[in-house]
Design an enzyme around this catalytic site. Structure first.
Site, PDB file in Angstrom:
ATOM      1  N   CYS A   1       0.773  -1.248   0.049  1.00  0.00           N
ATOM      2  CA  CYS A   1      -0.008  -0.095  -0.131  1.00  0.00           C
ATOM      3  C   CYS A   1       0.838   1.355  -0.036  1.00  0.00           C
ATOM      4  O   CYS A   1       0.442   2.302  -0.717  1.00  0.00           O
ATOM      5  CB  CYS A   1      -0.879   0.037   1.113  1.00  0.00           C
ATOM      6  SG  CYS A   1      -1.913  -1.455   1.177  1.00  0.00           S
ATOM      7  N   THR A   2       1.914   1.222   0.573  1.00  0.00           N
ATOM      8  CA  THR A   2       2.753   2.391   0.719  1.00  0.00           C
ATOM      9  C   THR A   2       3.455   2.570  -0.524  1.00  0.00           C
ATOM     10  O   THR A   2       3.434   3.553  -1.256  1.00  0.00           O
ATOM     11  CB  THR A   2       4.089   2.005   1.861  1.00  0.00           C
ATOM     12  OG1 THR A   2       3.568   1.834   3.200  1.00  0.00           O
ATOM     13  CG2 THR A   2       5.127   3.091   1.767  1.00  0.00           C
TER      14      THR A   2
END
Length: 154
Positions: free
Chosen positions: A46-47
């Site tokens: 997600c980062t």
């Protein structure tokens, strides 16, 4: 494309987002609204995905597209994640899963050998008339953001 049966109008919705704002789908001035659903703030995939959208943000704006990330995380988590990564776009908080349910992104997934219910990484492009014009489901992060950018440029 307007005659295509695959083009559906997205029901209007509003949801809390970062910077003390409320997202409202109707009346968005952008040519395209890009909504990307991701499982959780501060996790590796997600980062990486958020940073990829961040790094191409100016090109999305130049193509007439606004970007919004959505997960079930709280606004506080989103504000910290946004600040940590220097995200130039807002994050929508969906703790009750209303938006996730509307887009059908809640799925049973395997995580560390266990079956868990979570957000399937997905991206949707909605045109200025509120019609869903493209969707990607079960997204793999590498190369995905470039693909979305190419679509909104075309």
């Amino acid at each position: 494309m307007a005659d295509s049966p695959s083009v559906a109008t997205v029901a209007d919705f509003s949801a809390a987002m970062t910077s003390g704002q409320t997202f409202q789908l109707s009346g968005r001035p952008a040519k395209h609204t890009v909504l990307f659903f991701y499982p959780k703030d501060n996790t590796p995939g997600c980062t990486t995905e958020n940073m990829a959208f961040r790094d191409l943000h100016e090109q999305f704006l130049a193509a007439g597209a606004e970007i919004y990330g959505i997960s079930r995380d709280s606004l506080k988590s989103h504000e910290n994640f946004k600040a940590k990564l220097g995200l130039p776009f807002e994050l929508i908080s969906d703790p009750d899963e209303a938006v996730c349910q509307a887009f059908g992104v809640m799925k049973m997934k395997q995580m560390y050998g266990k079956t868990v219910r979570g957000v399937e990484r997905s991206t949707f492009v909605i045109d200025g008339s509120g019609r869903l014009v493209k969707e990607w489901r079960g997204v793999k992060v590498p190369g995905h953001v470039d693909e979305v950018l190419e679509f909104v440029k075309s």
